[in-house]
Design an enzyme around this catalytic site. Structure first.
Site, PDB file in Angstrom:
ATOM      1  N   CYS A 188       1.850  -2.712   1.364  1.00 60.79           N
ATOM      2  CA  CYS A 188       1.213  -1.423   1.664  1.00 60.79           C
ATOM      3  C   CYS A 188      -0.320  -1.574   1.708  1.00 60.79           C
ATOM      4  CB  CYS A 188       1.675  -0.364   0.662  1.00 60.79           C
ATOM      5  SG  CYS A 188       1.322   1.331   1.203  1.00 60.79           S
ATOM      6  N   HIS A 190       7.339  -0.407   0.804  1.00 60.24           N
ATOM      7  CA  HIS A 190       7.366  -0.784  -0.610  1.00 60.24           C
ATOM      8  C   HIS A 190       8.741  -1.318  -0.992  1.00 60.24           C
ATOM      9  CE1 HIS A 190       3.490   0.800  -2.138  1.00 60.24           C
ATOM     10  NE2 HIS A 190       3.620   1.694  -1.176  1.00 60.24           N
ATOM     11  N   GLU A 246       9.445  -2.932  -3.511  1.00 58.16           N
ATOM     12  CA  GLU A 246       9.560  -2.878  -4.979  1.00 58.16           C
ATOM     13  C   GLU A 246       9.886  -1.490  -5.510  1.00 58.16           C
ATOM     14  OE1 GLU A 246       5.332  -1.429  -4.416  1.00 58.16           O
ATOM     15  OE2 GLU A 246       6.835  -2.569  -3.318  1.00 58.16           O
TER      16      GLU A 246
END
Length: 249
Positions: free
Chosen positions: A108, A194, A196
């Site tokens: 990002c 993202h 994660e």
């Protein structure tokens, strides 16, 4: 024989309180995320992490000889601004790329910073925010890297990369964002999304930004309706770990 993988995580922000309380810092989140990816690797790998909050004044950056790869996290900050800490981060990325030849992963904000450091223009998208689970369609380079036609990831961004830097290829595009990732074999791997993040993390950010008036009601509800959709976060973590280990062409 166990292989040692030394990852320097540059934390470009601190998670909002609900995420911080449950999952720790972004360095902690990525440590867990990369370990998920390593579970699919045939060779035993020991992950050694250093975590540096680069937003803090006088942050002490890791020395190039002490890490194998750099990972830049996401952030609420704007990658196009000329704040002192951002300019320092840009110089570090440029040195990793041109002087020390250290591979880098960007997520990002980290994706945008790496692109900017390599000469691309970044800034706010005229199309606005992209949030929650969204698909993006892979380019030929993206299909070759990931072995799929499209990937879905959690999204939380308004800023985008407008140009593909020299030597890089674009990995994919969505309706909101034309450059969803960048790649140079054994050198650069970035994604705008993202991998994660999970549904709890994204819903926490959506709620906070809705309460602060950043997201209006219908946009907020639409985002919340998509936070728990299936996505390819762990699959991308596997690709990131293979990249970090030099297993990808």
């Amino acid at each position: 024989m166990t292989q040692l993988l030394r990852v320097a995580v540059l934390e470009c922000d601190t998670p909002v309180d609900p995420i911080l309380a449950q999952y720790g810092t972004y360095g902690d989140i990525f440590e867990n995320h990369l370990n998920e990816g390593l579970q699919t690797i045939e060779t035993p790998v020991k992950l050694q992490m250093t975590k540096t909050n680069v937003v803090l004044p006088f942050a002490e950056y890791p020395k190039p000889e002490d890490f194998d790869i750099v990972l830049l996290t996401g952030s609420k900050h704007d990658s196009y601004k000329d704040e002192p800490w951002i300019l320092t981060l840009l110089r570090f990325v440029q040195d990793c790329y041109t002087v020390h030849h250290k591979p880098m992963i960007g997520i990002c904000f980290g994706h945008q910073i790496i692109a900017r450091a390599l000469g691309a223009r970044v800034g706010p998208s005229v199309s606005g925010w992209e949030v929650a689970v969204e698909p993006f369609y892979l380019t030929s380079a993206g299909r070759q890297l990931f072995g799929k036609n499209e990937i879905s990831l959690q999204m939380m961004h308004r800023d985008v990369v407008f140009e593909v830097p020299p030597e890089c290829v674009n990995l994919g595009s969505s309706l909101i964002c034309g450059i969803q990732g960048l790649y140079i074999p054994k050198t650069i791997l970035t994604v705008q999304g993202h991998p994660e993040y999970n549904g709890f993390m994204v819903s926490s950010i959506l709620k906070m930004r809705h309460e602060r008036g950043v997201f209006e009601e219908s946009f907020y509800k639409d985002g919340m309706s998509r936070v728990d959709k299936p996505h390819d976060g762990v699959f991308v973590a596997e690709t990131m770990t293979r990249f970090a280990l030099g297993m990808l062409d």
